[in-house]
Design an enzyme around this catalytic site. Structure first.
Site, PDB file in Angstrom:
ATOM      1  N   CYS A   1      10.138  19.866  32.453  1.00 59.97           N
ATOM      2  CA  CYS A   1       8.748  19.437  32.319  1.00 59.97           C
ATOM      3  C   CYS A   1       8.661  17.951  31.945  1.00 59.97           C
ATOM      4  O   CYS A   1       8.977  17.097  32.756  1.00 59.97           O
ATOM      5  CB  CYS A   1       8.039  20.331  31.304  1.00 59.97           C
ATOM      6  SG  CYS A   1       6.249  20.248  31.318  1.00 59.97           S
ATOM      7  N   HIS A   2       8.277  17.633  30.704  1.00 64.96           N
ATOM      8  CA  HIS A   2       8.199  16.253  30.233  1.00 64.96           C
ATOM      9  C   HIS A   2       9.534  15.747  29.690  1.00 64.96           C
ATOM     10  O   HIS A   2       9.651  14.590  29.304  1.00 64.96           O
ATOM     11  CB  HIS A   2       7.132  16.113  29.138  1.00 64.96           C
ATOM     12  CG  HIS A   2       5.724  16.174  29.644  1.00 64.96           C
ATOM     13  ND1 HIS A   2       5.120  17.354  30.029  1.00 64.96           N
ATOM     14  CD2 HIS A   2       4.796  15.208  29.828  1.00 64.96           C
ATOM     15  CE1 HIS A   2       3.890  17.110  30.425  1.00 64.96           C
ATOM     16  NE2 HIS A   2       3.656  15.811  30.316  1.00 64.96           N
TER      17      HIS A   2
END
Length: 175
Positions: free
Chosen positions: A103-104
């Site tokens: 994800c991030h």
């Protein structure tokens, strides 16, 4: 079995920490949660999971670990400006050790200068950040490039966990 670091700060994506952490632990590997402070209680952004850090980044060195997992959510944003976090990840890379980011999570790779020349994926809105950092962005559930495993979002967790566990069982080829 391997010793796996999890880099964590508040507002992590609950399942992106919980599911890989539980799967890696269940496979018999040692897990260590590393944050900015030892003994700090950290809560996921959805308030579904809470963890307490086992160590501060000041207390650890990359050569003590076989792999690092970087969950997403806002946690990477909260960690990416810390010089010791960046040094830890750079040292893991220079030692050819597994770096798994979902994800991030790749934000830390970008800040550490490690994205250039790698094939990676991330949460789709961060695509331009990866490309601008010199990565080859691929939009798929999991991407494996040498000692890197990356995924986009919670829906990709099964593939992310599978490939991370596979990499923990096989030696990483040096580039």
């Amino acid at each position: 079995m391997k010793k796996v670091a999890f880099l964590l700060a508040n507002d992590f994506e609950d399942s992106e920490m919980q599911k890989p952490y539980d799967a890696i632990k269940a496979a018999g590997h040692q897990t260590v949660i590393i944050g900015l402070k030892k003994g700090e209680k950290l809560t996921g952004k959805n308030k579904q999971a809470t963890y307490t850090t086992d160590a501060s980044i000041d207390e650890v060195k990359a050569d003590q670990f076989d792999a690092v997992v970087i969950p997403g959510g806002s946690s990477p944003e909260n960690l990416r400006l810390n010089k010791q976090i960046l040094k830890f990840v750079k040292d893991m890379d220079s030692q050819g050790k597994l770096i798994s980011a979902i994800c991030h999570g790749p934000q830390i790779l970008i800040s550490a200068g490690l994205a250039k020349g790698k094939t990676l994926t991330c949460y789709p809105p961060l695509k331009d950040d990866l490309i601008n950092a010199g990565a080859n962005y691929v939009d798929q559930e999991v991407v494996v490039d040498r000692n890197y495993v990356s995924s986009r979002m919670p829906a990709d967790e099964p593939a992310f966990i599978r490939e991370t566990l596979n990499k923990l069982l096989t030696p990483v080829p040096q580039s």
